[in-house]
Design an enzyme around this catalytic site. Sequence first.
Site, PDB file in Angstrom:
ATOM      1  NE  ARG A 184      -7.383  -9.852   1.100  1.00 53.28           N
ATOM      2  CZ  ARG A 184      -6.586  -8.829   0.910  1.00 53.28           C
ATOM      3  NH1 ARG A 184      -7.088  -7.625   0.814  1.00 53.28           N
ATOM      4  NH2 ARG A 184      -5.297  -9.002   0.796  1.00 53.28           N
ATOM      5  CG  ASP A 256     -11.748  -4.920  -1.529  1.00 56.22           C
ATOM      6  OD1 ASP A 256     -12.629  -4.081  -1.283  1.00 56.22           O
ATOM      7  OD2 ASP A 256     -10.764  -4.673  -2.243  1.00 56.22           O
ATOM      8  CG  ASN A 257      -8.377  -2.867   0.715  1.00 52.93           C
ATOM      9  OD1 ASN A 257      -7.990  -3.880   0.128  1.00 52.93           O
ATOM     10  ND2 ASN A 257      -8.418  -1.688   0.129  1.00 52.93           N
TER      11      ASN A 257
HETATM   12  P1  AMP Z   1      -6.568  -2.396  -3.726  1.00 50.91           P
HETATM   13  O1  AMP Z   1      -7.492  -1.233  -3.690  1.00 50.91           O
HETATM   14  O2  AMP Z   1      -5.133  -2.076  -4.009  1.00 50.91           O
HETATM   15  O3  AMP Z   1      -6.708  -3.222  -2.493  1.00 50.91           O
HETATM   16  O4  AMP Z   1      -7.005  -3.297  -4.975  1.00 50.91           O
HETATM   17  C1  AMP Z   1      -8.341  -3.648  -5.293  1.00 50.91           C
HETATM   18  C2  AMP Z   1      -8.345  -4.868  -6.172  1.00 50.91           C
HETATM   19  O5  AMP Z   1      -7.659  -4.613  -7.399  1.00 50.91           O
HETATM   20  C3  AMP Z   1      -7.684  -6.094  -5.569  1.00 50.91           C
HETATM   21  O6  AMP Z   1      -8.445  -7.209  -5.878  1.00 50.91           O
HETATM   22  C4  AMP Z   1      -6.317  -6.118  -6.226  1.00 50.91           C
HETATM   23  O7  AMP Z   1      -5.796  -7.419  -6.297  1.00 50.91           O
HETATM   24  C5  AMP Z   1      -6.613  -5.547  -7.597  1.00 50.91           C
HETATM   25  N1  AMP Z   1      -5.453  -4.847  -8.192  1.00 50.91           N
HETATM   26  C6  AMP Z   1      -4.917  -3.668  -7.800  1.00 50.91           C
HETATM   27  N2  AMP Z   1      -3.875  -3.338  -8.595  1.00 50.91           N
HETATM   28  C7  AMP Z   1      -3.730  -4.329  -9.504  1.00 50.91           C
HETATM   29  C8  AMP Z   1      -2.836  -4.568 -10.581  1.00 50.91           C
HETATM   30  N3  AMP Z   1      -1.857  -3.721 -10.903  1.00 50.91           N
HETATM   31  N4  AMP Z   1      -2.996  -5.711 -11.276  1.00 50.91           N
HETATM   32  C9  AMP Z   1      -3.982  -6.567 -10.988  1.00 50.91           C
HETATM   33  N5  AMP Z   1      -4.854  -6.405  -9.995  1.00 50.91           N
HETATM   34  C10 AMP Z   1      -4.746  -5.297  -9.244  1.00 50.91           C
HETATM   35 MG    MG Z   2      -6.838  -4.657  -1.545  1.00 48.29          MG
END
Ligand code: AMP
Ligand code: MG
Length: 500
Positions: A184, A256-257
């Site tokens: 990313r 990061d996405n």
């Molecule tokens: P996202 O917005 O879903 O892309 O997540 C943002 C960050 O939070 C990323 O680094 C994910 O790996 C982390 N993350 C999201 N949900 C969880 C979870 N349930 N447990 C651990 N890490 C999470």
């Molecule tokens: Mg993410």
Amino acid sequence: MPIPFQKQHFSNRFHSLGKEFYTKQAPTPLEKPELVHINPTVAQLLDQNAEQLNNPQFKAFINGQELPAQCQPIASIYAGHQFGHFVPQLGDGRALLLGEIKNSHHEYWEMQLKGSGITPYSRQGDGRAVLCSTIREYLCSEAMHALGIPTTRALAMLNSEEEVHREQLETGASLLRLSPSFIRFGNFELFASRGQVQQVKQLADFVIKHYYPDSLTNNKQLNPYAHFFSQVVKKTARLLAHWQAIGFAHGVMNTDNMSILGLTIDYGPFAFIDHYEHNFICNHSDYQGRYSLQNQASIGHWNLARLAEALLSLISIDEAHTALADYEVHYSQHYLLLMREKLGFYHSNADEQALEDQEKLIFSLLSLMENNQVDYTVFFRKLSNSNTGSTLESLFLNKNDFYSWNKHYTQALFKDSRATNDTIKEEELRLKKMKKVNPKYILRNYMLEIAIQKAQQGDYSEINTLFKLIQSPYEEHFNQEHYAGLPPDWAKHISISCSS
Ligand code: AMP
Ligand code: MG
């Protein structure tokens, strides 16, 4: 039955970057896993047959219980700008890279398990994914692929009896997803923010070698890093144009996405729009509308600027500006091309004036659709069924709005067809082409809600039904008309209750 995937086809190229880039981490299997779905098309990408994969060994594999010896799971570390604010350290908090498979076409596919338990980057999270978000990513990534939009893919999905606490009690699920790479923008931002320029270079060299080899030999004789960045700009611009033209809102365009390959990645509170709304916001935590439908394209540029900053040890400010300046042009060109196709303007030899008229028609149509609350997908599909426009007026609250737009549209079509001595046959051909770019079936949130509710009761039939529809969204699908119409009233302002 052997564990799937032969040793000779397995590799771990990401490992070569070294320990600064990841941490080894074993998955934590889910309790009482159940295979919900295997994607036959994606199985083929790995030279596998979905039916043959439907066995306990594969289930144990994707639950991380029985991994082949050559598979050494890792969680990668990255950073990112979330809602405009820099977060110095993120990472795969609930995902693990299992390795990659080189298929018979010599393509490399990385395999990532999502929902496989805690990693060093889980922060306060539990490392799990719940059933509803897993179904959403599984189906939507397939839908995007079938619509011709670059995306990560999903091979299979598991449900389990493991309790996962969110706003309410949910069940843990997991997904095996595939991509040529999961790197990313945030991977670069992490090292740049720490002043680790050597690692920034190492990562850029890795990405160029494996994914942008043309940057090494580019005919413009640009600095390879500048060429690489300009390619990321172009891919991202095209991706955003695709999203916009199909009416897709991602919802969480944090850096990061953002995939370094210009793929749609990390499906969260996304939505395909129902009636057209410039300021549509699909993410209920996005109070300011930062990632609204109309902001997406400029956010793409903003995110690329953050990537450029992270690459400033490799490219000059001028090179960064030159590449970024291309974004707008590239986005607009691609967006207008896609929209022209949706409206049935196909002749590339159209003159300046005709192109300008078509552009005006596109934007006036969007405003009319917004004022009249016209369903985006239904409108374009109906337009592809008839060249008279007579079935379309019913979609507009104010019919005169439509009549007046349609008059100009008909004139523009006439002009466009005269450019090549049109015949009736060519008119038919035009409608046929329009049907290939205007989907009949779109994965609306209400459909997902129904599939999720059924799946939560142990009934996966709706997932199967939707899967078949979205795999060929431009086809007619006899007897499935009710999936092609307007959303039901109860779904008008559906709020995504689904946790991640
Ligand atoms: P996202 O917005 O879903 O892309 O997540 C943002 C960050 O939070 C990323 O680094 C994910 O790996 C982390 N993350 C999201 N949900 C969880 C979870 N349930 N447990 C651990 N890490 C999470
Ligand atoms: Mg993410």
